[in-house]
Design a protein around this motif. Structure first.
Motif, PDB file in Angstrom:
ATOM      1  N   PHE A 198      37.599  50.427  29.769  1.00  0.00           N
ATOM      2  CA  PHE A 198      36.780  49.453  30.506  1.00  0.00           C
ATOM      3  C   PHE A 198      36.601  49.818  31.977  1.00  0.00           C
ATOM      4  N   GLN A 199      37.536  50.592  32.540  1.00  0.00           N
ATOM      5  CA  GLN A 199      37.373  50.990  33.942  1.00  0.00           C
ATOM      6  C   GLN A 199      36.117  51.835  34.141  1.00  0.00           C
ATOM      7  N   SER A 200      35.809  52.697  33.150  1.00  0.00           N
ATOM      8  CA  SER A 200      34.584  53.503  33.237  1.00  0.00           C
ATOM      9  C   SER A 200      33.352  52.613  33.161  1.00  0.00           C
ATOM     10  N   GLN A 201      33.394  51.635  32.265  1.00  0.00           N
ATOM     11  CA  GLN A 201      32.266  50.716  32.115  1.00  0.00           C
ATOM     12  C   GLN A 201      32.044  49.923  33.401  1.00  0.00           C
ATOM     13  N   GLU A 202      33.138  49.451  33.998  1.00  0.00           N
ATOM     14  CA  GLU A 202      33.010  48.680  35.240  1.00  0.00           C
ATOM     15  C   GLU A 202      32.456  49.543  36.366  1.00  0.00           C
ATOM     16  N   LEU A 203      32.981  50.769  36.480  1.00  0.00           N
ATOM     17  CA  LEU A 203      32.519  51.633  37.569  1.00  0.00           C
ATOM     18  C   LEU A 203      31.050  51.989  37.400  1.00  0.00           C
ATOM     19  N   LEU A 204      30.631  52.240  36.153  1.00  0.00           N
ATOM     20  CA  LEU A 204      29.210  52.535  35.933  1.00  0.00           C
ATOM     21  C   LEU A 204      28.353  51.326  36.276  1.00  0.00           C
ATOM     22  N   GLY A 205      28.834  50.133  35.931  1.00  0.00           N
ATOM     23  CA  GLY A 205      28.097  48.931  36.308  1.00  0.00           C
ATOM     24  C   GLY A 205      27.918  48.834  37.816  1.00  0.00           C
ATOM     25  N   THR A 232      40.061  41.912  33.104  1.00  0.00           N
ATOM     26  CA  THR A 232      40.298  40.539  33.557  1.00  0.00           C
ATOM     27  C   THR A 232      40.346  40.424  35.085  1.00  0.00           C
ATOM     28  N   GLU A 233      39.993  41.494  35.783  1.00  0.00           N
ATOM     29  CA  GLU A 233      40.062  41.463  37.241  1.00  0.00           C
ATOM     30  C   GLU A 233      38.951  40.583  37.827  1.00  0.00           C
ATOM     31  N   PRO A 234      39.252  39.809  38.874  1.00  0.00           N
ATOM     32  CA  PRO A 234      38.216  39.003  39.531  1.00  0.00           C
ATOM     33  C   PRO A 234      37.046  39.852  40.042  1.00  0.00           C
ATOM     34  N   ALA A 235      37.331  41.109  40.407  1.00  0.00           N
ATOM     35  CA  ALA A 235      36.290  41.956  40.998  1.00  0.00           C
ATOM     36  C   ALA A 235      35.114  42.163  40.061  1.00  0.00           C
ATOM     37  N   VAL A 236      35.387  42.306  38.753  1.00  0.00           N
ATOM     38  CA  VAL A 236      34.296  42.561  37.814  1.00  0.00           C
ATOM     39  C   VAL A 236      33.416  41.316  37.680  1.00  0.00           C
ATOM     40  N   GLN A 237      34.023  40.127  37.737  1.00  0.00           N
ATOM     41  CA  GLN A 237      33.248  38.886  37.670  1.00  0.00           C
ATOM     42  C   GLN A 237      32.396  38.709  38.929  1.00  0.00           C
ATOM     43  N   TYR A 238      32.957  39.097  40.064  1.00  0.00           N
ATOM     44  CA  TYR A 238      32.203  38.999  41.320  1.00  0.00           C
ATOM     45  C   TYR A 238      31.027  39.961  41.309  1.00  0.00           C
ATOM     46  N   GLY A 269      20.888  47.473  33.689  1.00  0.00           N
ATOM     47  CA  GLY A 269      21.912  48.412  33.233  1.00  0.00           C
ATOM     48  C   GLY A 269      23.284  48.039  33.753  1.00  0.00           C
ATOM     49  N   ALA A 270      23.342  47.593  35.011  1.00  0.00           N
ATOM     50  CA  ALA A 270      24.615  47.185  35.606  1.00  0.00           C
ATOM     51  C   ALA A 270      25.211  46.019  34.833  1.00  0.00           C
ATOM     52  N   ARG A 271      24.354  45.045  34.492  1.00  0.00           N
ATOM     53  CA  ARG A 271      24.842  43.885  33.736  1.00  0.00           C
ATOM     54  C   ARG A 271      25.419  44.319  32.398  1.00  0.00           C
ATOM     55  N   GLU A 272      24.722  45.187  31.705  1.00  0.00           N
ATOM     56  CA  GLU A 272      25.171  45.656  30.388  1.00  0.00           C
ATOM     57  C   GLU A 272      26.580  46.240  30.456  1.00  0.00           C
ATOM     58  N   HIS A 273      26.830  47.098  31.431  1.00  0.00           N
ATOM     59  CA  HIS A 273      28.129  47.780  31.489  1.00  0.00           C
ATOM     60  C   HIS A 273      29.231  46.890  32.061  1.00  0.00           C
ATOM     61  N   LEU A 274      28.885  46.006  32.971  1.00  0.00           N
ATOM     62  CA  LEU A 274      29.896  45.081  33.482  1.00  0.00           C
ATOM     63  C   LEU A 274      30.320  44.098  32.388  1.00  0.00           C
ATOM     64  N   GLU A 275      29.371  43.618  31.618  1.00  0.00           N
ATOM     65  CA  GLU A 275      29.709  42.724  30.506  1.00  0.00           C
ATOM     66  C   GLU A 275      30.516  43.458  29.441  1.00  0.00           C
ATOM     67  N   LYS A 276      30.217  44.742  29.252  1.00  0.00           N
ATOM     68  CA  LYS A 276      30.989  45.542  28.303  1.00  0.00           C
ATOM     69  C   LYS A 276      32.430  45.694  28.789  1.00  0.00           C
ATOM     70  N   ALA A 277      32.612  45.875  30.089  1.00  0.00           N
ATOM     71  CA  ALA A 277      33.961  45.989  30.654  1.00  0.00           C
ATOM     72  C   ALA A 277      34.771  44.725  30.380  1.00  0.00           C
ATOM     73  N   VAL A 278      34.137  43.563  30.580  1.00  0.00           N
ATOM     74  CA  VAL A 278      34.803  42.281  30.316  1.00  0.00           C
ATOM     75  C   VAL A 278      35.142  42.162  28.833  1.00  0.00           C
ATOM     76  N   GLU A 279      34.197  42.540  27.993  1.00  0.00           N
ATOM     77  CA  GLU A 279      34.404  42.487  26.541  1.00  0.00           C
ATOM     78  C   GLU A 279      35.587  43.357  26.108  1.00  0.00           C
ATOM     79  N   LEU A 280      35.772  44.493  26.804  1.00  0.00           N
ATOM     80  CA  LEU A 280      36.846  45.425  26.462  1.00  0.00           C
ATOM     81  C   LEU A 280      38.199  45.022  27.056  1.00  0.00           C
ATOM     82  N   GLY A 281      38.213  43.943  27.869  1.00  0.00           N
ATOM     83  CA  GLY A 281      39.494  43.448  28.350  1.00  0.00           C
ATOM     84  C   GLY A 281      39.700  43.457  29.852  1.00  0.00           C
TER      85      GLY A 281
END
Length: 236
Positions: A177-184, A209-215, A195-207
């Motif tokens: 998920f770290q790769s997905q978040e960074l790509l987002g 839980t950091e506040p940074a990804v939600q922000y 595209g950013a939304r797709e990968h950030l949501e994928k990061a959340v889906e993969l687990g």
């Protein structure tokens, strides 16, 4: 062990099986009561160190692994596990020293070099870019090498190049998920908000839980005009 409680071969085998079964308490009980630290084999030191680490007894883990490595300085598994534990203890300088010594004994070991790169990137060492470029040549299809290079490129504002490396990394290991978040985050910098939304949501889906990804997701949704959803992410 009932016949010979000090059998190194039996202790090696049983502790390895207990680690495989994730029975860390039993591993600790077996290896702490059965042998003097000076008598442990490298495998026993590794298994005991791993058992302590998996039960979040990191100081005990580092002590056991350090003793094991001092007794068997050529052991790469002990060096690598000790470096990971030292990073978890927020002692990157010591982790760097352990891995540098290990690579002095085993130059060119890719797994150890990749772990060393992770340590250097995490500690923002000036040595990181040089090693990252070297590993791109020697291990161009290693997902972690690609991911770590992208981290460095993101810091330098090289968003297009980071995007390329992250897409290659995700193709090799899509569940990190770290790769997905960074790509987002990279795609957001490039104004590709869908595209950013797709990968950030994928990061959340993969687990993730950091506040940074939600922000980050909230900012992306705001740019997409989805204000209500953006507010929900900010609340999270």
């Amino acid at each position: 062990l009932a016949i010979d409680p000090g059998s190194s071969m039996a202790l090696d085998g049983l502790s390895r099986d207990l680690i495989s079964d994730k029975d860390y308490a039993a591993t600790i009980a077996l290896l702490e009561r059965s042998a003097n630290p000076r008598q442990r084999t490298p495998l026993q030191s590794l298994n005991l160190g791993m058992a302590y680490a998996r039960t979040l007894q990191l100081k005990e883990s580092s002590k056991v692994l350090r003793e094991g490595l001092n007794a068997a300085p050529d052991s790469l598994p002990l060096a690598n596990e000790l470096a990971v534990v030292l990073m978890l203890l927020n002692r990157p300088g010591e982790a760097d020293a352990v891995l540098s010594a290990a690579l002095g004994r085993h130059p060119g070991d890719v797994n150890t070099e990749v772990l060393h790169l992770r340590v250097l990137v995490s500690s923002q060492s000036q040595e990181a870019p040089q090693l990252a470029q070297k590993l791109l040549v020697t291990a161009p299809h290693n997902w972690e090498v690609l991911y770590l290079n992208a981290q460095l490129e993101m810091r330098e504002g090289q968003f297009s190049q980071a995007q390329v490396h992250l897409k290659e990394s995700i193709a090799l290991k899509p569940d990190y998920f770290q790769s997905q978040e960074l790509l987002g985050s990279v795609l957001s910098k490039l104004s590709d908000f869908s595209g950013a939304r797709e990968h950030l949501e994928k990061a959340v889906e993969l687990g993730d839980t950091e506040p940074a990804v939600q922000y980050e997701l909230a900012k992306v949704l705001e740019n997409l005009g989805q204000v209500e959803q953006s507010q929900e992410k900010l609340k999270i």
